[in-house]
Motif scaffolding. Structure first.
Motif, PDB file in Angstrom:
ATOM      1  N   ASP A 190      35.629 -11.144  10.489  1.00  0.00           N
ATOM      2  CA  ASP A 190      36.593  -9.995  10.523  1.00  0.00           C
ATOM      3  C   ASP A 190      37.479 -10.548  11.648  1.00  0.00           C
ATOM      4  O   ASP A 190      38.172  -9.338  12.282  1.00  0.00           O
ATOM      5  CB  ASP A 190      35.506  -9.454  10.966  1.00  0.00           C
ATOM      6  N   HIS A 195      29.720  -6.637   7.711  1.00  0.00           N
ATOM      7  CA  HIS A 195      31.069  -7.028   7.757  1.00  0.00           C
ATOM      8  C   HIS A 195      31.711  -6.300   7.702  1.00  0.00           C
ATOM      9  O   HIS A 195      31.193  -4.902   7.045  1.00  0.00           O
ATOM     10  CB  HIS A 195      31.534  -7.810   6.654  1.00  0.00           C
ATOM     11  N   GLU A 196      33.049  -5.333   8.300  1.00  0.00           N
ATOM     12  CA  GLU A 196      34.331  -5.431   7.764  1.00  0.00           C
ATOM     13  C   GLU A 196      35.268  -5.548   6.691  1.00  0.00           C
ATOM     14  O   GLU A 196      35.968  -4.973   6.308  1.00  0.00           O
ATOM     15  CB  GLU A 196      35.523  -4.672   9.333  1.00  0.00           C
ATOM     16  N   LYS A 197      34.490  -6.386   6.213  1.00  0.00           N
ATOM     17  CA  LYS A 197      35.274  -7.078   4.423  1.00  0.00           C
ATOM     18  C   LYS A 197      34.176  -6.889   3.544  1.00  0.00           C
ATOM     19  O   LYS A 197      32.627  -6.849   3.592  1.00  0.00           O
ATOM     20  CB  LYS A 197      35.707  -8.266   4.325  1.00  0.00           C
TER      21      LYS A 197
END
Length: 270
Positions: free
Chosen positions: A14, A37-39
């Motif tokens: 990230d 995760h931010e993804k």
């Protein structure tokens, strides 16, 4: 890849919010602890079985399949061996993302998607916007909803009721037997009706649904790890009839055991 003892999935994924992060490597460990995760994460594996645990379910990721894990979903990863190869692509969330990208699930990998994944084999790290590799990776994400129409039931919920936990443990240790629901109910002091209600309330599925999926997951393990003949796999998961086992496998996986094994042979040649 580590930084000050920390793993890439904590330090690097990230770091650049706009990039698609790519990572291919041996697992090298038997547990990736709970993290998020931010993804969004696309995870494809080779060389063994991987268990992915979220807050609600325990997923079973065999060869020739991938799991999609939306951003923010806490998960841990448990491979059957340190020699399992992970192929990860982490995609930034986008405003226009459709519902497909917002739900976790396991899907089969067809020949087109497999070739696209293998094309990324030597990539690692951030793929920047505007780069050729970014464009190719973005195409992998774009094609998923077009070719992945059905989430496969390769997961089972966790029982929360202590009574049901004991029953599930018993089922798992007697997976090679044909368990009658009436006998199981009596053994643990339930009426059939009360145990049926407990399964539905706690697990969101019936006993027969749970038992069928659990047997098929064990069958995949045997096919992948022990290379047993199909008739022996059928017996090992409690089926006296190989055709009945094959039909059930087909209903759950969308292909017969023989077709599944043939695709694994093709995969090993890629």
């Amino acid at each position: 890849m580590e930084k000050n003892g920390e793993k890439y999935y904590i330090t690097d994924v990230d770091l650049d919010a706009s990039s698609i992060y790519c990572h291919h490597d041996l697992m090298g460990e038997l547990l990736i602890p709970t993290h998020s995760h931010e993804k969004d994460q696309f995870l494809y594996t080779e060389g063994g079985i991987v268990y992915v645990t979220t807050e609600l379910r325990n997923y079973f990721l065999p060869a020739r399949h991938f799991i999609w894990i939306p951003a923010g979903v806490k998960h841990s990863i448990h491979p059957s061996s340190e020699d399992v190869i992970m192929r990860n692509l982490y995609f930034p969330k986008e405003k226009g993302d459709i519902a497909f990208y917002k739900s976790e699930g396991i899907y089969p990998v067809n020949d087109i998607l497999l070739q696209m994944i293998m094309f990324t084999n030597r990539w690692n790290g951030d793929l920047r916007k505007g780069s050729r590799n970014y464009t190719i990776a973005k195409a992998i994400k774009a094609i998923l909803p077009e070719i992945c129409h059905n989430i496969l039931p390769l997961s089972l919920p966790y029982p929360k009721d202590d009574r049901l936990i004991k029953i599930i443990e018993y089922i798992d240790s007697h997976i090679d037997e044909y368990l009658l629901f009436s006998e199981l109910s009596a053994k643990f002091g339930f009426t059939e009706r009360s145990l049926h209600r407990l399964f539905q309330k706690d697990m969101g599925m019936s006993f027969i649904q749970y038992f069928t999926v659990r047997r098929m997951l064990r069958a995949i393990e045997l096919l992948l790890e022990q290379r047993l003949p199909i008739n022996e796999v059928a017996q090992a998961v409690g089926y006296t009839s190989t055709p009945t086992f094959s039909n059930t496998f087909n209903k759950v996986l969308g292909q017969r055991p023989s077709d599944y094994l043939n695709k694994l042979e093709i995969l090993r040649k890629v």
